[in-house]
Design an enzyme around this catalytic site. Sequence first.
Site, PDB file in Angstrom:
ATOM      1  CB  SER A   3       4.510   3.416   1.454  1.00  0.00           C
ATOM      2  OG  SER A   3       3.420   2.937   1.075  1.00  0.00           O
ATOM      3  CB  SER A   4       2.761  -1.514   2.746  1.00  0.00           C
ATOM      4  OG  SER A   4       1.523  -0.869   2.499  1.00  0.00           O
ATOM      5  CB  CYS A   5       2.405   1.322  -2.219  1.00  0.00           C
ATOM      6  SG  CYS A   5       3.661   2.694  -2.095  1.00  0.00           S
ATOM      7  CE1 TYR A  36       4.277   8.364  -0.994  1.00  0.00           C
ATOM      8  CE2 TYR A  36       3.317   6.117  -0.773  1.00  0.00           C
ATOM      9  CZ  TYR A  36       3.798   7.276  -0.252  1.00  0.00           C
ATOM     10  OH  TYR A  36       3.875   7.438   1.399  1.00  0.00           O
ATOM     11  CE  LYS A  50       7.285   7.749   1.088  1.00  0.00           C
ATOM     12  NZ  LYS A  50       7.901   8.487   2.228  1.00  0.00           N
ATOM     13  CG  HIS A  64      -4.567   6.690   2.877  1.00  0.00           C
ATOM     14  ND1 HIS A  64      -3.752   7.725   3.444  1.00  0.00           N
ATOM     15  CD2 HIS A  64      -3.942   6.135   2.046  1.00  0.00           C
ATOM     16  CE1 HIS A  64      -2.657   7.819   2.935  1.00  0.00           C
ATOM     17  NE2 HIS A  64      -2.705   6.807   1.961  1.00  0.00           N
TER      18      HIS A  64
HETATM   19  O1  GFB Z   1      -6.489   3.797   1.143  1.00  0.00           O
HETATM   20  P1  GFB Z   1      -6.485   3.997  -0.064  1.00  0.00           P
HETATM   21  O2  GFB Z   1      -6.996   5.113  -0.754  1.00  0.00           O
HETATM   22  O3  GFB Z   1      -5.306   3.526  -0.732  1.00  0.00           O
HETATM   23  O4  GFB Z   1      -7.594   2.776  -0.693  1.00  0.00           O
HETATM   24  P2  GFB Z   1      -4.377   2.044  -1.192  1.00  0.00           P
HETATM   25  C1  GFB Z   1      -7.961   1.404  -0.049  1.00  0.00           C
HETATM   26  C2  GFB Z   1      -8.879   0.777  -0.694  1.00  0.00           C
HETATM   27  O5  GFB Z   1      -9.900   1.325  -0.103  1.00  0.00           O
HETATM   28  C3  GFB Z   1      -9.091   0.590  -2.173  1.00  0.00           C
HETATM   29  C4  GFB Z   1     -11.209   1.494  -1.413  1.00  0.00           C
HETATM   30  O6  GFB Z   1      -9.498  -0.465  -2.743  1.00  0.00           O
HETATM   31  C5  GFB Z   1     -10.207   1.530  -2.376  1.00  0.00           C
HETATM   32  O7  GFB Z   1     -10.968   1.788  -3.635  1.00  0.00           O
HETATM   33  N1  GFB Z   1     -12.080   2.490  -0.740  1.00  0.00           N
HETATM   34  C6  GFB Z   1     -13.498   2.460  -0.599  1.00  0.00           C
HETATM   35  C7  GFB Z   1     -11.603   3.805  -0.662  1.00  0.00           C
HETATM   36  N2  GFB Z   1     -13.981   3.485  -0.595  1.00  0.00           N
HETATM   37  C8  GFB Z   1     -12.963   4.433  -0.483  1.00  0.00           C
HETATM   38  C9  GFB Z   1     -12.959   5.948  -0.194  1.00  0.00           C
HETATM   39  O8  GFB Z   1     -14.249   6.673   0.174  1.00  0.00           O
HETATM   40  N3  GFB Z   1     -11.825   6.435  -0.251  1.00  0.00           N
HETATM   41  C10 GFB Z   1     -10.549   5.973  -0.649  1.00  0.00           C
HETATM   42  N4  GFB Z   1      -9.564   6.584  -0.748  1.00  0.00           N
HETATM   43  N5  GFB Z   1     -10.452   4.575  -0.861  1.00  0.00           N
HETATM   44  C11 GFB Z   1      -2.644   3.496  -0.779  1.00  0.00           C
HETATM   45  C12 GFB Z   1      -1.318   4.171  -2.116  1.00  0.00           C
HETATM   46  O9  GFB Z   1      -3.223   2.666  -1.586  1.00  0.00           O
HETATM   47  O10 GFB Z   1      -2.047   3.363   0.168  1.00  0.00           O
HETATM   48  C13 GFB Z   1      -0.244   4.932  -1.538  1.00  0.00           C
HETATM   49  O11 GFB Z   1      -2.108   4.742  -3.271  1.00  0.00           O
HETATM   50  C14 GFB Z   1       0.084   4.484   0.039  1.00  0.00           C
HETATM   51  O12 GFB Z   1       0.781   4.884  -2.417  1.00  0.00           O
HETATM   52  C15 GFB Z   1      -1.100   4.076   0.834  1.00  0.00           C
HETATM   53  O13 GFB Z   1       0.919   3.232   0.032  1.00  0.00           O
HETATM   54  C16 GFB Z   1      -0.697   3.492   2.146  1.00  0.00           C
HETATM   55  O14 GFB Z   1      -4.107   1.151   0.004  1.00  0.00           O
HETATM   56  O15 GFB Z   1      -5.041   1.401  -2.090  1.00  0.00           O
END
Ligand code: GFB
Length: 313
Positions: free
Chosen positions: A108-110, A137, A141, A180
């Site tokens: 993952s990119s994280c 996580y 990874k 996500h």
């Molecule tokens: O996709 P996401 O949950 O994960 O959130 P990450 C990306 C961005 O979208 C964050 C915003 O800045 C969230 O605050 N966001 C806005 C939302 N509205 C929403 C919503 O309704 N739901 C969600 N989920 N986000 C994950 C990692 O990070 O990405 C994992 O936690 C993994 O480890 C994955 O690497 C690919 O991109 O921040």
Amino acid sequence: MEKQARIYVAGHRGMVGSAIVRKLQAEGYDTILTRTSSELDLRDQRAVANFFETEQPEFVFLAAAKVGGIMANNTYRADFLYDNLMIESNIIHSAYKTGVRKLLFLGSSCIYPKLAPQPLKEEYLLSGLLEETNEPYAIAKITGIKLCESYRSQYGCNFISAMPTNLYGPNDNYDLQGSHVLPALIRKFHEAKVNDQPVVEVWGTGSPMREFLHADDLAAACFFLMEQYNDDLFVNVGTGEDVTIRQLAEMVKETVGFEGELRWNTDKPDGTPRKLMDVSRLHALGWKHTTELKDGLERTYQDFLANEVLYVE
Ligand code: GFB
């Protein structure tokens, strides 16, 4: 991979695993081994060892993982670390023990430091502190990458790793607490549209930047790497282009046809400010994505509409 090769796709019901199975089927492979989690608990060392000894897979796509969005990662920190460490360790060790010819691990990119220079080059791994919301996580990874590298250097196993950026596509998780951002926004805008709600809540400030790759493109890249790549360096897989979460929200809003307002809830975390992949290694190898975000969003919304009952239980 010969067409009759025994190929195990771990995680075949997930978004990535199911895309890999579709790709293999389209390429004419018909000995694809799969097990659901109730048939085989990948955290169970003995069960995984028995599976490998009995089925003797020759090639393995390791797409099984406990995954989720920013909230799930931050809440279930122990589960994200333990489950992923167990899954990776059991599969990679059993693959070594039973002489698997080649294994592809998906990271993952994280894995990159929170404040690494952008775009993220593969060599930035372990050059700084990780993003707090998904540190467990990311550690799991990173361990997966190191397992592949170590089994390669100590035992000569042909185990490679690919690091995908944020993904989307069919069979994504649409649970609003665990998902996500992209599937969450599709569901929120869609439900607001059909229920005539004037406002949709979006998390954070909208300023973080994210790169999105369609799962079918990732599957094509995995297939390409399985066929062509035999080096110990892992490879980033992405589009090399990103958008702000605000831009993404506007794009999803337009795709879905929601006409109300967005309200940004800044009590929710932003996560890492930016994680744009440097994809020059992948491009130099000869692979590039084909689905642009706008088209991919449209396809994904159509898939959501067709499977809403399944996705939103
Ligand atoms: O996709 P996401 O949950 O994960 O959130 P990450 C990306 C961005 O979208 C964050 C915003 O800045 C969230 O605050 N966001 C806005 C939302 N509205 C929403 C919503 O309704 N739901 C969600 N989920 N986000 C994950 C990692 O990070 O990405 C994992 O936690 C993994 O480890 C994955 O690497 C690919 O991109 O921040």
